[in-house]
Design a protein around this motif. Structure first.
Motif, mmCIF file in Angstrom:
data_model
loop_
_atom_site.group_PDB
_atom_site.id
_atom_site.type_symbol
_atom_site.label_atom_id
_atom_site.label_comp_id
_atom_site.label_asym_id
_atom_site.label_seq_id
_atom_site.Cartn_x
_atom_site.Cartn_y
_atom_site.Cartn_z
ATOM 1 N N GLU A 175 44.129 38.450 35.022
ATOM 2 C CA GLU A 175 43.509 38.951 36.249
ATOM 3 C C GLU A 175 42.439 39.962 35.899
ATOM 4 O O GLU A 175 42.439 40.533 34.819
ATOM 5 N N ASP A 176 41.541 40.182 36.845
ATOM 6 C CA ASP A 176 40.504 41.189 36.702
ATOM 7 C C ASP A 176 40.373 41.877 38.053
ATOM 8 O O ASP A 176 41.184 41.656 38.956
ATOM 9 N N GLU A 177 39.349 42.672 38.201
ATOM 10 C CA GLU A 177 39.099 43.333 39.478
ATOM 11 C C GLU A 177 38.995 42.291 40.586
ATOM 12 O O GLU A 177 38.450 41.208 40.374
ATOM 13 N N PRO A 178 39.503 42.614 41.785
ATOM 14 C CA PRO A 178 39.389 41.667 42.903
ATOM 15 C C PRO A 178 37.923 41.374 43.243
ATOM 16 O O PRO A 178 37.047 42.212 43.036
ATOM 17 N N LEU A 179 37.681 40.199 43.757
ATOM 18 C CA LEU A 179 36.368 39.797 44.248
ATOM 19 C C LEU A 179 36.571 39.278 45.664
ATOM 20 O O LEU A 179 37.325 38.308 45.867
#
Length: 127
Positions: A100-104
């Protein structure tokens, strides 16, 4: 110049990623086998360079051999998928972990690396 043409960019034809020499079988296993993007035959004048092309309607990924290969760890293509979690599970079963990464806004997304270490983003529009 065509009538009405303005000289502006209107679309992306394809994305080129690099791979090391001799990696075609791994590329086929990943891009065609796991991601489901069919391989197409490279034109004969380009086939001698090695690499392989994967294409379907609206999506063209070309992998070219780079002698001094170094994977793209920041620059990346982002693929829109129809079921992110089914694809992530299939990739995990084959040894490719997604993170996962920062939400978009408007998407659920994960990042992963192809067999050569190139960064790949997987996006699914959220409900």
């Amino acid at each position: 110049m065509r009538q009405g043409a303005s000289g502006k960019v209107v679309a992306i034809d394809h994305v080129q990623l690099a791979m090391p020499e001799g990696g075609e079988a791994e590329a086929r296993r990943f891009y065609a086998g796991l991601l489901g993007i069919p391989e197409v035959t490279k034109p004969p004048n380009l086939a001698a360079r090695g690499g392989c092309w994967f294409e379907q309607a609206g999506l063209k990924i070309h992998l070219g051999v780079e002698k001094e290969f170094s994977p793209a760890r920041k620059a990346h293509p982002a693929f829109v998928v129809d079921d992110l979690f089914v694809l992530v599970a299939r990739l995990a079963a084959a040894g490719f972990d997604a993170t996962e990464d920062e939400p978009l806004a408007g998407f659920v997304r994960r990042y992963m690396s192809d067999p050569f270490g190139n960064r790949i983003e997987l996006l699914q529009p959220s409900d």
